[in-house]
Structures are given as structure tokens and as C-alpha cells.
Design an enzyme around this catalytic site. Structure first.
Site, mmCIF file in Angstrom:
data_model
loop_
_atom_site.group_PDB
_atom_site.id
_atom_site.type_symbol
_atom_site.label_atom_id
_atom_site.label_comp_id
_atom_site.label_asym_id
_atom_site.label_seq_id
_atom_site.Cartn_x
_atom_site.Cartn_y
_atom_site.Cartn_z
ATOM 1 N N GLY A 160 0.798 -1.215 0.000
ATOM 2 C CA GLY A 160 0.000 0.000 0.000
ATOM 3 C C GLY A 160 0.834 1.269 0.000
ATOM 4 O O GLY A 160 1.996 1.257 0.416
ATOM 5 N N HIS A 204 2.627 8.317 -4.502
ATOM 6 C CA HIS A 204 2.452 9.685 -4.982
ATOM 7 C C HIS A 204 3.239 10.711 -4.175
ATOM 8 O O HIS A 204 3.043 11.916 -4.331
ATOM 9 C CB HIS A 204 0.959 10.060 -4.992
ATOM 10 C CG HIS A 204 0.197 9.400 -6.104
ATOM 11 N ND1 HIS A 204 0.809 8.550 -7.009
ATOM 12 C CD2 HIS A 204 -1.096 9.469 -6.480
ATOM 13 C CE1 HIS A 204 -0.093 8.134 -7.886
ATOM 14 N NE2 HIS A 204 -1.269 8.670 -7.580
ATOM 15 N N ASP A 238 -3.102 10.468 -12.366
ATOM 16 C CA ASP A 238 -3.346 11.442 -11.293
ATOM 17 C C ASP A 238 -2.683 12.797 -11.525
ATOM 18 O O ASP A 238 -2.033 13.350 -10.626
ATOM 19 C CB ASP A 238 -2.957 10.872 -9.919
ATOM 20 C CG ASP A 238 -3.780 9.636 -9.567
ATOM 21 O OD1 ASP A 238 -5.017 9.734 -9.604
ATOM 22 O OD2 ASP A 238 -3.185 8.570 -9.301
HETATM 23 N N1 SAH Z 1 -3.493 1.153 -10.518
HETATM 24 C C1 SAH Z 1 -4.335 0.830 -9.379
HETATM 25 C C2 SAH Z 1 -4.144 1.759 -8.180
HETATM 26 C C3 SAH Z 1 -2.734 1.791 -7.628
HETATM 27 S S1 SAH Z 1 -2.669 2.392 -5.973
HETATM 28 C C4 SAH Z 1 -5.792 0.775 -9.812
HETATM 29 O O1 SAH Z 1 -6.075 0.765 -11.017
HETATM 30 O O2 SAH Z 1 -6.672 0.717 -8.959
HETATM 31 C C5 SAH Z 1 -0.941 2.513 -5.731
HETATM 32 C C6 SAH Z 1 -0.211 1.193 -5.538
HETATM 33 O O3 SAH Z 1 1.182 1.485 -5.612
HETATM 34 C C7 SAH Z 1 -0.456 0.493 -4.207
HETATM 35 O O4 SAH Z 1 -0.926 -0.808 -4.415
HETATM 36 C C8 SAH Z 1 0.941 0.474 -3.536
HETATM 37 O O5 SAH Z 1 1.243 -0.738 -2.844
HETATM 38 C C9 SAH Z 1 1.877 0.638 -4.707
HETATM 39 N N2 SAH Z 1 3.135 1.279 -4.376
HETATM 40 C C10 SAH Z 1 3.317 2.475 -3.767
HETATM 41 N N3 SAH Z 1 4.626 2.746 -3.666
HETATM 42 C C11 SAH Z 1 5.298 1.705 -4.224
HETATM 43 C C12 SAH Z 1 6.680 1.405 -4.410
HETATM 44 N N4 SAH Z 1 7.638 2.236 -4.008
HETATM 45 N N5 SAH Z 1 7.010 0.236 -5.000
HETATM 46 C C13 SAH Z 1 6.049 -0.631 -5.402
HETATM 47 N N6 SAH Z 1 4.725 -0.386 -5.264
HETATM 48 C C14 SAH Z 1 4.349 0.761 -4.677
HETATM 49 MG MG MG Z 2 -3.845 6.613 -9.525
#
Ligand code: SAH
Ligand code: MG
Length: 205
Positions: free
Chosen positions: A70, A139, A165
Site C-alpha cells: 500500500g 504519490h 493522477d
Molecule cells: N493502478 C491501481 C491503483 C494503484 S494504488 C488501480 O487501477 O486501482 C498505488 C499502488 O502502488 C499500491 O498498491 C501500492 O502498494 C503501490 N506502491 C506504492 N509505492 C510503491 C513502491 N515504491 N514500490 C512498489 N509499489 C508501490
Molecule cells: Mg492513480
């Protein structure tokens, strides 16, 4: 997109508008002939179903990069926390099981490969030129810039870089994704394509 696939994409937990999803589907279909399609941030598979169903039609490969722990906003006590995705034994978020379920239901187990890892670590060992990269991971300023720096260089000539986003108005959302979008355009490596809602798209020259 076929109606059954669309139904599934709609049913997935996640953070993606349907029009944006349809655009990802069309881009992935086109890009799959150039090279594998890779997404950063799969969560429960909503974007993966849109991308993967396009890739599958062309006989290509989708790589889903996510550590499945997450982002900041998914942690306990935060705005987008989902208790169904909390692994109490590990005291961590875990979206991997839900992603696998949705890929199975969508018939994408032969199309999608899961890379369960921090994005920056995966980018460091990556070597294959990619037909498309979709960035939708963390983000924070650091995470978004690391994703751009790690993955943009792997987009093959003619391939697509898509970033989710984008909020031109800072009151509507965080600025890290639009910063890396501008960084991509300023690099001179990419030409800008039309945006769909908050989904920015560019093509590698
Ligand atoms: N594309 C998805 C939403 C992604 S939410 C959809 O269509 O619903 C963002 C995701 O990025 C999360 O699952 C989180 O675990 C992952 N994430 C955040 N930082 C990360 C990192 N440094 N390395 C790998 N995954 C990451
Ligand atoms: Mg997004």
C-alpha cells in the site's frame, strides 16, 4: 473491450475512472506489438484488467510491479485504508491475493506476470525495452520521481509512457505525478499525446 472484461474491471476495487481505463486498454493494445507493457502500482488489479485485456488480444505480456504493502494513504487510519486488505498477522497491508483473484477471473494468468517488489529495486535490475510504462505507484515526491527516473528510460522508441493522477490545480490533488509528467516532456525524449481526464500520455521519440 469485451463486455465481460469491462464488467470485471468495473468490479475490481481500485482507483481508476472508466474512461481512463478504456484509454489504457487502447494504448496497451497498440503498444504490445513494440514490447511488454509494465505498470507500477497494481493494487487490486483494476488498471491491470484494462491493460491486460488489451495486451492479451495481441499475444503480449503485462508486468505488474507492486510491493502490495500500500501507499501512504492506504495504511491503517488513513483516508483510503481498506480493512479487507489488512493482514493482521503481518500487521501490513496486502493486496496481492486480491490482484491474483482478479487476474484469474479476467483470464489473464497467462498474460500478466507479477513482480512483487519495491518499484525502484525492480527498475534497477530491469533490462528489456518496454512497449509501454504506466506509472500509478506512490504519490510522494520521492516515490513519483524514483518511478520516473527508474522506468522512463526503459520505454522503447515509439513506446508509450502514461502517468496517472495529473492535477493541474494543486487544490485538487498532489503535485508529484504532474511534476514527473512535465519532467518527461522537458526531457525532449517524448512527444505529448492527448490527456484523458487525469491520465497523461506521451510517446517516446
Ligand atoms: N493502478 C491501481 C491503483 C494503484 S494504488 C488501480 O487501477 O486501482 C498505488 C499502488 O502502488 C499500491 O498498491 C501500492 O502498494 C503501490 N506502491 C506504492 N509505492 C510503491 C513502491 N515504491 N514500490 C512498489 N509499489 C508501490
Ligand atoms: Mg492513480
Amino acid at each position: 473491450m469485451d463486455p465481460a472484461e469491462l464488467e470485471l474491471a468495473r468490479a475490481c476495487k481500485g482507483f481508476l475512472d472508466e474512461e481512463e481505463g478504456q484509454r489504457l486498454h487502447a494504448l496497451a493494445r497498440e503498444a504490445a506489438s513494440i514490447g511488454p507493457v509494465l505498470e507500477v502500482g497494481s493494487y487490486c488489479g483494476k488498471s491491470a484488467v484494462y491493460l491486460g485485456s488489451g495486451v492479451k488480444r495481441e499475444g503480449g505480456t503485462l508486468i505488474c510491479v507492486d510491493h502490495h504493502r500500500g501507499s501512504e494513504e492506504h495504511q491503517r487510519g488513513e483516508q483510503y485504508h481498506d480493512p479487507e486488505l489488512y493482514d493482521a498477522d503481518a500487521a501490513r497491508m496486502d493486496s496481492l491475493h486480491e490482484l491474483r483473484k482478479n487476474l484469474r477471473l479476467a483470464g489473464l494468468e497467462q498474460t500478466a506476470m507479477l513482480l512483487v517488489a519495491p518499484s525502484a529495486a525492480a527498475a534497477r535490475v530491469w533490462g528489456t525495452p518496454l512497449g509501454m510504462v504506466f506509472i500509478d505507484g506512490g504519490h510522494s515526491h520521492e516515490a513519483a520521481h524514483a518511478d520516473y527516473d527508474g522506468w522512463a528510460r526503459h520505454v522503447a522508441p515509439g513506446g508509450i509512457l502514461a502517468i496517472h493522477d495529473l492535477f493541474p490545480d494543486p487544490n485538487e490533488g498532489g503535485q508529484a505525478p504532474i511534476e514527473i509528467y512535465r519532467k518527461g516532456l522537458a526531457s525532449g525524449w517524448f512527444e505529448e499525446l492527448p490527456t484523458t481526464k487525469t491520465l497523461g500520455v506521451m510517446r517516446r521519440r
